[in-house]
Motif scaffolding. Structure first.
Motif, PDB file in Angstrom:
ATOM      1  N   LEU A  96      44.385  43.478  46.164  1.00  0.00           N
ATOM      2  CA  LEU A  96      44.193  44.740  45.428  1.00  0.00           C
ATOM      3  C   LEU A  96      43.528  44.556  44.070  1.00  0.00           C
ATOM      4  O   LEU A  96      43.397  45.506  43.303  1.00  0.00           O
ATOM      5  N   ASN A  97      43.123  43.324  43.762  1.00  0.00           N
ATOM      6  CA  ASN A  97      42.325  43.046  42.546  1.00  0.00           C
ATOM      7  C   ASN A  97      43.049  43.359  41.236  1.00  0.00           C
ATOM      8  O   ASN A  97      42.410  43.761  40.260  1.00  0.00           O
ATOM      9  N   PHE A  98      44.361  43.199  41.208  1.00  0.00           N
ATOM     10  CA  PHE A  98      45.070  43.324  39.935  1.00  0.00           C
ATOM     11  C   PHE A  98      44.760  42.123  39.055  1.00  0.00           C
ATOM     12  O   PHE A  98      44.485  41.028  39.548  1.00  0.00           O
ATOM     13  N   TYR A  99      44.801  42.346  37.745  1.00  0.00           N
ATOM     14  CA  TYR A  99      44.648  41.276  36.759  1.00  0.00           C
ATOM     15  C   TYR A  99      46.021  40.916  36.211  1.00  0.00           C
ATOM     16  O   TYR A  99      46.918  41.761  36.167  1.00  0.00           O
ATOM     17  N   MET A 100      46.168  39.681  35.744  1.00  0.00           N
ATOM     18  CA  MET A 100      47.437  39.240  35.169  1.00  0.00           C
ATOM     19  C   MET A 100      47.313  39.134  33.654  1.00  0.00           C
ATOM     20  O   MET A 100      46.360  38.538  33.148  1.00  0.00           O
TER      21      MET A 100
END
Length: 308
Positions: free
Chosen positions: A170-174
């Protein structure tokens, strides 16, 4: 890929007493009720323009029903569907109107068992302010007068699997993560974003399918102090606060709704960028990361252990 996921769209929460929940979220939190059915109440904050950001569902137990994230375009949603399937997720199509006032979307489960949905369109309701020459805030705000929801935090028995799924499928960033020691990379807990805040969703260790809290944004620290006054006036059970997080740098009060679902009012923090380096917290400093002012270990275990 286009823009992908934009932000947290709505949180659907199970409550054991719908009328008590309505009083809490409308009369204490100051949310606007936009619709109700026999078993559901739909709510939005004064600074939100979509039809709802919270759904309260009558149930025999508290906890998270599902979370839904808003996606920029249908092309983005198609691309995300492919990525989810490549990652091995079982994806169901959601037809228009299956969620009240929401267009078609996708439904799937995270490795932690939580139900997540994606959607592109929701009926437009408008803010409590005009779009031309608005004042900074509307007249007649009730209680806390929360402008919008901000994020949610869930628990997982194998947090790194859910973190990996959210980032790869889902291409979330941390923004930040907890690791064993300075040389470790595998997250024990993580704070992930798609908008511009330190987190739209966070994952900590705990039972699968459980909700730790969902949070309301407040614009400044004085509003957080006022929220504490409102909670005390209404005998809302306060869990922790006023406190400051080391992780996210936010200022916070945690408290419970009448069904036992934990809420948070949150302000501060920083602007998150996709290219920024990830902040690491080592387990030996985690208590300070969670509550920077009062980092006593026995507090932390009680705080992270209570979920719905």
């Amino acid at each position: 890929m286009g823009e992908g996921i934009m932000r947290l769209g709505f949180v659907s929460v199970n409550v054991t007493d719908l009328e008590a929940a309505r009083k809490h979220y409308v009369e204490v939190m100051g949310m606007q009720m936009t619709d109700r059915t026999e078993n559901e109440i739909y709510l939005k904050g004064w600074d939100e323009y979509d039809h709802h950001s919270i759904v309260l569902r009558q149930s025999n137990r508290a906890g998270l029903d599902k979370m839904a994230f808003k996606v920029h375009t249908y092309e983005d949603m198609e691309q995300l569907e492919k990525q989810l399937q490549q990652y091995g997720a079982s994806v169901q199509r959601v037809s228009k109107g299956e969620n009240h006032k929401v267009g078609e979307g996708l439904r799937f489960r995270l490795p932690s068992g939580h139900t997540m949905e994606l959607f592109v369109e929701m009926e437009y309701k408008g803010k409590a302010l005009p779009q031309v020459n608005p004042a900074p805030w509307p007249e007649g705000l009730i209680g806390v007068g929360a402008p919008r929801i901000d994020h949610l935090l869930i628990t997982a028995e194998r947090p790194h699997e859910t973190v990996d799924f959210l980032m790869k499928a889902l291409n979330f960033y941390m923004s930040e993560k907890v690791v064993e020691n300075e040389r470790s990379e595998t997250p024990i807990a993580a704070w992930l974003f798609r908008s511009y805040t330190p987190h739209d969703i966070a994952i900590i260790p705990g039972k699968d399918e459980k909700l730790h809290h969902f949070a309301f944004w407040l614009d400044e620290f004085n509003e957080l102090r006022k929220a504490g006054d409102v909670f005390s006036k209404h005998d809302v059970p306060i869990d922790v606060g006023i406190e400051r997080h080391g992780i996210t740098r936010g200022q916070t009060i945690y408290y419970f709704d009448p069904s036992g679902n934990r809420n948070e009012v949150f302000t501060g923090g920083y602007i998150a960028y996709p290219d920024m380096p990830v902040v690491k917290w080592t387990v030996d400093q985690l208590a300070r990361g969670i509550f920077y002012f009062n980092h006593r270990q026995e507090w932390i275990e009680g705080f992270t252990g209570v979920t719905t």
